[in-house]
Scaffold this active site. Sequence first.
Site, mmCIF file in Angstrom:
data_model
loop_
_atom_site.group_PDB
_atom_site.id
_atom_site.type_symbol
_atom_site.label_atom_id
_atom_site.label_comp_id
_atom_site.label_asym_id
_atom_site.label_seq_id
_atom_site.Cartn_x
_atom_site.Cartn_y
_atom_site.Cartn_z
ATOM 1 N N ARG A 79 6.780 -16.706 33.657
ATOM 2 C CA ARG A 79 8.204 -17.016 33.606
ATOM 3 C C ARG A 79 8.671 -17.005 32.156
ATOM 4 N NH1 ARG A 79 9.131 -21.777 34.254
ATOM 5 N NH2 ARG A 79 7.059 -22.582 34.722
ATOM 6 N N TYR A 220 7.779 -10.042 37.277
ATOM 7 C CA TYR A 220 6.758 -11.063 37.499
ATOM 8 C C TYR A 220 7.236 -12.286 38.280
ATOM 9 C CZ TYR A 220 2.617 -13.773 36.871
ATOM 10 O OH TYR A 220 1.479 -14.472 37.132
ATOM 11 N N LYS A 229 11.542 -20.096 42.571
ATOM 12 C CA LYS A 229 12.084 -21.059 41.621
ATOM 13 C C LYS A 229 13.606 -20.922 41.484
ATOM 14 C CE LYS A 229 8.246 -23.038 40.191
ATOM 15 N NZ LYS A 229 6.947 -22.776 40.751
ATOM 16 N N HIS A 249 10.098 -29.863 42.660
ATOM 17 C CA HIS A 249 8.912 -29.060 42.330
ATOM 18 C C HIS A 249 7.678 -29.866 42.760
ATOM 19 C CE1 HIS A 249 6.669 -26.728 38.897
ATOM 20 N NE2 HIS A 249 6.546 -26.122 40.054
ATOM 21 N N SER A 271 4.098 -26.795 36.075
ATOM 22 C CA SER A 271 3.393 -25.552 36.383
ATOM 23 C C SER A 271 1.988 -25.575 35.793
ATOM 24 C CB SER A 271 4.172 -24.368 35.820
ATOM 25 O OG SER A 271 5.462 -24.339 36.392
ATOM 26 N N CYS A 273 -0.488 -27.508 36.582
ATOM 27 C CA CYS A 273 -1.002 -28.861 36.358
ATOM 28 C C CYS A 273 -1.544 -29.501 37.630
ATOM 29 C CB CYS A 273 0.074 -29.739 35.735
ATOM 30 S SG CYS A 273 0.458 -29.237 34.047
ATOM 31 N N GLY A 274 -1.850 -28.704 38.651
ATOM 32 C CA GLY A 274 -2.644 -29.251 39.748
ATOM 33 C C GLY A 274 -1.984 -29.425 41.105
ATOM 34 N N LYS A 275 -0.778 -28.872 41.330
ATOM 35 C CA LYS A 275 -0.152 -29.036 42.647
ATOM 36 C C LYS A 275 -0.944 -28.344 43.753
ATOM 37 C CE LYS A 275 3.819 -27.394 41.408
ATOM 38 N NZ LYS A 275 3.414 -27.234 39.992
ATOM 39 N N THR A 276 -1.223 -27.046 43.562
ATOM 40 C CA THR A 276 -1.909 -26.301 44.614
ATOM 41 C C THR A 276 -3.262 -26.947 44.911
ATOM 42 O OG1 THR A 276 -0.754 -24.288 44.006
ATOM 43 C CG2 THR A 276 -2.791 -24.017 45.260
ATOM 44 N N ASP A 296 4.155 -26.246 46.353
ATOM 45 C CA ASP A 296 4.957 -26.006 45.145
ATOM 46 C C ASP A 296 6.366 -26.596 45.205
ATOM 47 O OD1 ASP A 296 4.876 -24.731 42.508
ATOM 48 O OD2 ASP A 296 6.394 -23.359 43.264
ATOM 49 N N ASN A 387 -2.561 -16.983 33.411
ATOM 50 C CA ASN A 387 -1.535 -17.196 34.454
ATOM 51 C C ASN A 387 -1.687 -16.173 35.578
ATOM 52 O OD1 ASN A 387 0.738 -18.524 35.598
ATOM 53 N ND2 ASN A 387 2.100 -16.921 34.823
ATOM 54 N N ARG A 389 -2.589 -14.768 39.238
ATOM 55 C CA ARG A 389 -2.179 -15.453 40.470
ATOM 56 C C ARG A 389 -2.746 -14.798 41.720
ATOM 57 N NH1 ARG A 389 1.360 -20.176 39.920
ATOM 58 N NH2 ARG A 389 1.595 -20.270 37.675
ATOM 59 N N PHE A 514 -10.023 -32.887 40.974
ATOM 60 C CA PHE A 514 -10.185 -32.110 42.220
ATOM 61 C C PHE A 514 -10.449 -33.047 43.412
ATOM 62 C CE2 PHE A 514 -11.258 -29.426 38.552
ATOM 63 C CZ PHE A 514 -10.249 -28.490 38.690
ATOM 64 N N GLY A 515 -11.511 -32.808 44.198
ATOM 65 C CA GLY A 515 -11.770 -33.620 45.396
ATOM 66 C C GLY A 515 -11.892 -35.107 45.104
ATOM 67 N N GLU A 516 -12.330 -35.425 43.863
ATOM 68 C CA GLU A 516 -12.493 -36.845 43.507
ATOM 69 C C GLU A 516 -11.135 -37.544 43.383
ATOM 70 O OE1 GLU A 516 -15.298 -37.809 43.960
ATOM 71 O OE2 GLU A 516 -16.846 -36.502 43.097
ATOM 72 N N ASN A 517 -10.069 -36.765 43.275
ATOM 73 C CA ASN A 517 -8.738 -37.387 43.237
ATOM 74 C C ASN A 517 -8.447 -38.147 44.532
ATOM 75 O OD1 ASN A 517 -8.340 -36.352 40.665
ATOM 76 N ND2 ASN A 517 -7.324 -34.489 41.401
HETATM 77 P P1 GTP Z 1 1.851 -23.730 39.525
HETATM 78 O O1 GTP Z 1 1.495 -22.927 40.708
HETATM 79 O O2 GTP Z 1 1.993 -22.944 38.270
HETATM 80 O O3 GTP Z 1 3.054 -24.574 39.738
HETATM 81 O O4 GTP Z 1 0.568 -24.680 39.192
HETATM 82 P P2 GTP Z 1 -0.028 -25.879 40.050
HETATM 83 O O5 GTP Z 1 0.659 -27.138 39.680
HETATM 84 O O6 GTP Z 1 -0.097 -25.530 41.471
HETATM 85 O O7 GTP Z 1 -1.510 -25.989 39.425
HETATM 86 P P3 GTP Z 1 -2.909 -25.618 40.083
HETATM 87 O O8 GTP Z 1 -3.277 -26.534 41.218
HETATM 88 O O9 GTP Z 1 -2.965 -24.181 40.355
HETATM 89 O O10 GTP Z 1 -3.882 -25.971 38.865
HETATM 90 C C1 GTP Z 1 -3.707 -25.379 37.594
HETATM 91 C C2 GTP Z 1 -4.977 -25.465 36.804
HETATM 92 O O11 GTP Z 1 -5.364 -26.833 36.667
HETATM 93 C C3 GTP Z 1 -6.134 -24.760 37.488
HETATM 94 O O12 GTP Z 1 -6.875 -24.081 36.519
HETATM 95 C C4 GTP Z 1 -6.929 -25.876 38.094
HETATM 96 O O13 GTP Z 1 -8.277 -25.561 38.210
HETATM 97 C C5 GTP Z 1 -6.679 -27.037 37.137
HETATM 98 N N1 GTP Z 1 -6.735 -28.353 37.857
HETATM 99 C C6 GTP Z 1 -6.126 -28.655 39.024
HETATM 100 N N2 GTP Z 1 -6.428 -29.918 39.418
HETATM 101 C C7 GTP Z 1 -7.240 -30.429 38.469
HETATM 102 C C8 GTP Z 1 -7.883 -31.702 38.293
HETATM 103 O O14 GTP Z 1 -7.780 -32.610 39.115
HETATM 104 N N3 GTP Z 1 -8.628 -31.855 37.154
HETATM 105 C C9 GTP Z 1 -8.760 -30.842 36.239
HETATM 106 N N4 GTP Z 1 -9.503 -31.085 35.168
HETATM 107 N N5 GTP Z 1 -8.175 -29.644 36.372
HETATM 108 C C10 GTP Z 1 -7.420 -29.429 37.462
HETATM 109 C C1 SPV Z 2 5.239 -21.913 38.230
HETATM 110 O O1 SPV Z 2 5.292 -21.448 37.086
HETATM 111 O O2 SPV Z 2 5.494 -23.108 38.480
HETATM 112 C C2 SPV Z 2 4.826 -21.049 39.358
HETATM 113 C C3 SPV Z 2 4.717 -19.634 39.100
HETATM 114 O O3 SPV Z 2 4.638 -21.499 40.482
HETATM 115 S S1 SPV Z 2 6.229 -18.839 39.127
HETATM 116 O O4 SPV Z 2 6.487 -18.409 40.500
HETATM 117 O O5 SPV Z 2 6.089 -17.716 38.236
HETATM 118 O O6 SPV Z 2 7.281 -19.731 38.728
HETATM 119 MN MN MN Z 3 0.691 -23.788 42.414
#
Ligand code: GTP
Ligand code: SPV
Ligand code: MN
Length: 605
Positions: A79, A220, A229, A249, A271, A273-276, A296, A387, A389, A514-517
């Site tokens: 973006r 992109y 978005k 978001h 973005s 930071c761990g949503k997915t 998302d 970045n 995807r 991750f899973g420990e969350n």
């Molecule tokens: P967007 O799709 O851009 O909005 O990102 P998102 O918020 O969905 O983030 P996503 O879950 O894809 O995680 C982004 C990065 O952070 C990845 O490289 C993950 O492996 C890492 N990550 C996610 N959860 C954790 C966590 O609990 N701990 C750590 N250390 N890294 C994490």
């Molecule tokens: C983000 O940046 O939060 C994304 C990827 O999910 S994008 O669709 O490019 O905005």
């Molecule tokens: Mn995501």
Amino acid sequence: MTLQLERLAAPTTHARLLAWVREVAELTQPDAVQWCDGSEAEWERVTTQMVRTGTLIRLDPLARPNSFHARTDPDDVARVEDRTFICSADEADAGPTNHWVDPAEMKTTMTELYRGSMRGRTMYVIPFCMGPLDAHEPRFGVEITDSPYVVASMKIMTRMGSAPLAAMTADGDADFVPCLHSVGAPLEPGQADVPWPCNATKYIAHFPEERAVWSYGSGYGGNSLLGKKCYSLRIASVMAHDEGWLAEHMLILRLISPEGRRYHVAAAFPSACGKTNLAMIQPTLPGWRAEMIGDDIAWMRVGEDGRLYATNPENGLFGVAPGTGWTTNPNAMRTMESGNSLFTNVAVTDHGDVWWEGMTSIAPRRATDWQGRAWTPEDDTPAAHPNSRFCTPISQCPVLADDFDSPTGVPIDAILFGGRRASTVPLVSQARSWQHGVFMGATCSSETTAAATGEVGLVRRDPMAMLPFIGYHAADYLGHWLSMAGREGVRLPEVFYVNWFRKSADGRFLWPGFGENSRVLAWITQRLDGAVGAVESPAGLLPEPGDLDLRGLDTDQDTVARAVAFDADEWREEVPRIEEWFASLGPRLPAALHEELETLRSSLA
Ligand code: GTP
Ligand code: SPV
Ligand code: MN
């Protein structure tokens, strides 16, 4: 060449849509106009064509059935926040956090860019609906684009094609958000195309009063898949403000305790930071299960019972590839395994499969990197773009909630705010009240990531993880959040602030994540049930020692204690930064937030 639109038998009678399609075609002068029906045959056609033009590589059908890889232009990988504009009629309404250009001026500039911009290409008309078609008020959109990559991606990400188009005229001509997109790379007769056409000049423009999006120059993700978005956050946040709901978001997650109790969590993290990852969490705590509703975007409305109900307007996942692997996010790996996916800017192995950093602990001996160059693990550049995807139908997720399609959504029990902070912010804290929760969201901060162009790792305030996505004045947005509490009969969720990314002095994550969350989520549900107490701190309510279930965790107690700890000195340093942030939002910032800041300051004194 003049286009004979009359001969292109448009599959709709929607008058405003027909007029707009004609007007855009006359302006952009494509070779052909194609109305997208969302069929498998259409997918087959556009993907095959993109393989022919070199935009896509077909992956090994045994490893990745019906899946493709796209390499973008190296300057079109994320973006572009500095090229993103909120063109409200009044500059003051865009607020201090958005770039603003007068709407008439922007339209003049962009109209000149669009003039002839689709020459030599096909113009696709993509009718879509954000959220299920049987929603109380379905939210339609139509994207016009000259990018077949957008067509294929929108098929995965949205409900797209004939069904939404038919629904748009089922009950008179329905309203829709027009989303105009061009990669800005017209082809002269005989000119060869490039694999990833785009333009160095980019504009991602939003017209909030008109509820319209104009995008130019980028192919992109968030710049070009305009239902995501641009519509579902920037335009929808304005709709939500005007209509009394929230467009956020956020991921949406259902947690099921060993006793079978169900809880719904919505979480806003910036973005990358761990949503997915949290949305698809595989809990490590025995007996706990989780189901995903969204990863998302959440649209939340107050229901008749006064609770906040969340729906996911999307139909697919556009997830960060690096870091996604069998140990971190096995459910994402399973989702992609079923195929039907588009990968962008990952590495491709000699066997025609994809790879990225963190997918497996051992890298392939060689691969082709995201720029198409030969790569080995000895290279100092990553094989996949940070970045890069995966784009995959949400229906393939093995932990998708079976009522994911429900038009009413799920009642949210807890809202989580979070970010990527190496210091200061404890692993988890609970807000003392809605107002304090809004303060937590308003002051949320995070290190920038590769999801947007610009420097990575800079701490910035990112209110509710919405900084790049609020379609109006950020102070009014925060006021809108506060106003939810004043609604009659409302029973709002509890608010928590989490940080999986706190680091030790030597730069290692203190919490395994991750899973420990799930351990943190379990504590949150206990707080919701009033089953455990909490320790008061200026930052909020913290877990009492022993209340976080750490059984079976192989992180030592001391490290966990540092992740959980409240550090008054660090918070004293935080106060002037919050002050500065609030000052930057100007006089429209609600007094309630200044009050919360005063409370924080005095409790630290
Ligand atoms: P967007 O799709 O851009 O909005 O990102 P998102 O918020 O969905 O983030 P996503 O879950 O894809 O995680 C982004 C990065 O952070 C990845 O490289 C993950 O492996 C890492 N990550 C996610 N959860 C954790 C966590 O609990 N701990 C750590 N250390 N890294 C994490
Ligand atoms: C983000 O940046 O939060 C994304 C990827 O999910 S994008 O669709 O490019 O905005
Ligand atoms: Mn995501």
